[in-house]
Design a protein around this motif. Structure first.
Motif, PDB file in Angstrom:
ATOM      1  N   LEU A  97      63.889  32.271  -5.940  1.00  0.00           N
ATOM      2  CA  LEU A  97      62.731  31.385  -6.042  1.00  0.00           C
ATOM      3  C   LEU A  97      61.434  32.186  -6.004  1.00  0.00           C
ATOM      4  O   LEU A  97      60.503  31.922  -6.787  1.00  0.00           O
ATOM      5  CB  LEU A  97      62.766  30.359  -4.912  1.00  0.00           C
ATOM      6  CG  LEU A  97      61.605  29.349  -4.874  1.00  0.00           C
ATOM      7  CD1 LEU A  97      61.595  28.514  -6.141  1.00  0.00           C
ATOM      8  CD2 LEU A  97      61.722  28.458  -3.637  1.00  0.00           C
ATOM      9  N   VAL A  98      61.369  33.160  -5.111  1.00  0.00           N
ATOM     10  CA  VAL A  98      60.154  33.996  -5.015  1.00  0.00           C
ATOM     11  C   VAL A  98      59.944  34.769  -6.303  1.00  0.00           C
ATOM     12  O   VAL A  98      58.818  34.875  -6.816  1.00  0.00           O
ATOM     13  CB  VAL A  98      60.261  34.945  -3.804  1.00  0.00           C
ATOM     14  CG1 VAL A  98      59.131  35.967  -3.824  1.00  0.00           C
ATOM     15  CG2 VAL A  98      60.228  34.153  -2.505  1.00  0.00           C
TER      16      VAL A  98
ATOM     17  N   VAL B   5      60.989  34.003  -9.336  1.00  0.00           N
ATOM     18  CA  VAL B   5      60.607  33.079 -10.415  1.00  0.00           C
ATOM     19  C   VAL B   5      59.141  32.694 -10.299  1.00  0.00           C
ATOM     20  O   VAL B   5      58.394  32.700 -11.293  1.00  0.00           O
ATOM     21  CB  VAL B   5      61.518  31.833 -10.392  1.00  0.00           C
ATOM     22  CG1 VAL B   5      60.977  30.762 -11.331  1.00  0.00           C
ATOM     23  CG2 VAL B   5      62.937  32.208 -10.773  1.00  0.00           C
ATOM     24  N   VAL B   6      58.679  32.367  -9.088  1.00  0.00           N
ATOM     25  CA  VAL B   6      57.284  31.968  -8.888  1.00  0.00           C
ATOM     26  C   VAL B   6      56.348  33.139  -9.201  1.00  0.00           C
ATOM     27  O   VAL B   6      55.342  32.984  -9.904  1.00  0.00           O
ATOM     28  CB  VAL B   6      57.076  31.461  -7.449  1.00  0.00           C
ATOM     29  CG1 VAL B   6      55.598  31.212  -7.173  1.00  0.00           C
ATOM     30  CG2 VAL B   6      57.869  30.179  -7.230  1.00  0.00           C
ATOM     31  N   PHE B   7      56.684  34.320  -8.683  1.00  0.00           N
ATOM     32  CA  PHE B   7      55.840  35.491  -8.918  1.00  0.00           C
ATOM     33  C   PHE B   7      55.832  35.867 -10.396  1.00  0.00           C
ATOM     34  O   PHE B   7      54.790  36.219 -10.955  1.00  0.00           O
ATOM     35  CB  PHE B   7      56.354  36.665  -8.084  1.00  0.00           C
ATOM     36  CG  PHE B   7      55.505  37.897  -8.183  1.00  0.00           C
ATOM     37  CD1 PHE B   7      54.281  37.964  -7.537  1.00  0.00           C
ATOM     38  CD2 PHE B   7      55.939  38.988  -8.931  1.00  0.00           C
ATOM     39  CE1 PHE B   7      53.498  39.111  -7.632  1.00  0.00           C
ATOM     40  CE2 PHE B   7      55.154  40.123  -9.024  1.00  0.00           C
ATOM     41  CZ  PHE B   7      53.942  40.182  -8.377  1.00  0.00           C
TER      42      PHE B   7
ATOM     43  N   SER C  32      56.311  33.847 -12.971  1.00  0.00           N
ATOM     44  CA  SER C  32      55.522  32.849 -13.698  1.00  0.00           C
ATOM     45  C   SER C  32      54.035  33.108 -13.519  1.00  0.00           C
ATOM     46  O   SER C  32      53.243  32.961 -14.456  1.00  0.00           O
ATOM     47  CB  SER C  32      55.886  31.445 -13.217  1.00  0.00           C
ATOM     48  OG  SER C  32      57.263  31.189 -13.411  1.00  0.00           O
ATOM     49  N   PHE C  33      53.647  33.499 -12.322  1.00  0.00           N
ATOM     50  CA  PHE C  33      52.243  33.792 -12.040  1.00  0.00           C
ATOM     51  C   PHE C  33      51.758  34.991 -12.854  1.00  0.00           C
ATOM     52  O   PHE C  33      50.676  34.965 -13.443  1.00  0.00           O
ATOM     53  CB  PHE C  33      52.073  34.061 -10.549  1.00  0.00           C
ATOM     54  CG  PHE C  33      50.674  34.387 -10.140  1.00  0.00           C
ATOM     55  CD1 PHE C  33      49.733  33.397 -10.003  1.00  0.00           C
ATOM     56  CD2 PHE C  33      50.299  35.704  -9.903  1.00  0.00           C
ATOM     57  CE1 PHE C  33      48.428  33.696  -9.635  1.00  0.00           C
ATOM     58  CE2 PHE C  33      49.009  36.021  -9.541  1.00  0.00           C
ATOM     59  CZ  PHE C  33      48.071  35.004  -9.403  1.00  0.00           C
TER      60      PHE C  33
END
Length: 274
Positions: free
Chosen positions: A79-80, A82-84, A86-87
């Motif tokens: 999850l981390v 994927v979020v990073f 995407s950012f």
């Protein structure tokens, strides 16, 4: 303290009490085999044998627990990431978009300068036909144009080196000054002012100078927006790693920040004759 359970299902279990009392008082205990509750009966056992009577937990229980913890940690890590990711992708796309605007503005500047350079040979040929025209002024314009064309920059990409854009600007400003002097000198030649071709070229050069000023201002505006994005947090953390460096600006000509001094002659009142 030790207690024994005789379950109706036929299983017989012995439990060790963690307390220091000598006897475990009667109570209920859930059977591990049939999930029924049975009465605990106290049993006296030597203290040296109590640790042997404790029922160890199955190995599969520990394995399942470790697997569950590992899966949870892996899910959090994914999850981390994927979020990073995407950012970072969003920030990269934004940088590409803003940089494209800066490069477009830079190409517009180059187009206007090239348009002016293309007009100068026709202007020089027209002025050379005038009688007794100052040859030094023409030579100055020709040399300034040659020097301006020698300073080459990448038209498709705005420069990041301040010195490169400074050299380019100095060469172009020198050409602008030479053209200004040529047009000023031409005012003293009536045959040039009456020449239709010269008037047309003069109007085109004046319009080109205005477009150059507008395109330079637009480039500075686009470069400023880009530099603010590159230097802002958190973009500054990865912009340099992705190849995005700040862009250089056009600067004002020396003395442009000072307002011109305008002086008017003083007039003394005339004496009215009596």
């Amino acid at each position: 303290m030790i207690a024994a359970v005789d379950c109706p299902c036929g299983s017989f279990s012995i439990y060790a009490s963690p307390w220091a009392a000598e006897w475990l008082w009667p109570g209920l205990q859930k059977c591990a085999s049939c999930d029924s509750f049975s009465q605990l009966e106290p049993v006296a056992v030597a203290k040296s044998h109590r640790n042997r009577l404790r029922t160890p937990r199955p190995l599969s229980e520990f394995m399942n627990r470790n697997v569950a913890i590992g899966c949870g940690c892996l899910a959090v890590l994914v999850l981390v990431v994927v979020v990073f990711g995407s950012f970072i992708i969003g920030g990269y796309n934004r940088l590409v978009q803003v940089q494209a605007g800066v490069d477009t503005a830079w190409a517009n500047v180059q187009t206007q300068y090239q348009r002016r350079a293309d007009l100068i040979p026709n202007l020089v040929n027209t002025v050379q036909g005038a009688a007794n025209f100052e040859k030094s002024t023409l030579t100055e314009v020709i040399n300034a144009r040659a020097n301006a064309t020698k300073v080459t920059v990448d038209m498709s990409k705005a420069p990041s080196d301040p010195e490169a854009i400074k050299r380019f600007q100095q060469a172009q400003d020198s050409l602008s000054s030479s053209l200004g002097r040529l047009l000023a000198v031409s005012e003293r030649y009536p045959e040039l002012k009456a020449n239709t071709n010269f008037r047309d070229l003069q109007a085109q050069l004046e319009g080109t100078e205005n477009r150059i000023a507008v395109s330079r201002r637009d480039f500075n505006t686009a470069a400023q927006a880009y530099n603010v994005l590159v230097k802002s947090f958190p973009t500054v953390l990865y912009a340099g790693l992705l190849g995005f460096s700040p862009k250089a600006y056009f600067t004002s000509a020396a003395g442009a920040e000072n307002a011109p001094t305008v002086s008017f002659p003083s007039f003394s009142p005339s004496v009215t004759p009596k």
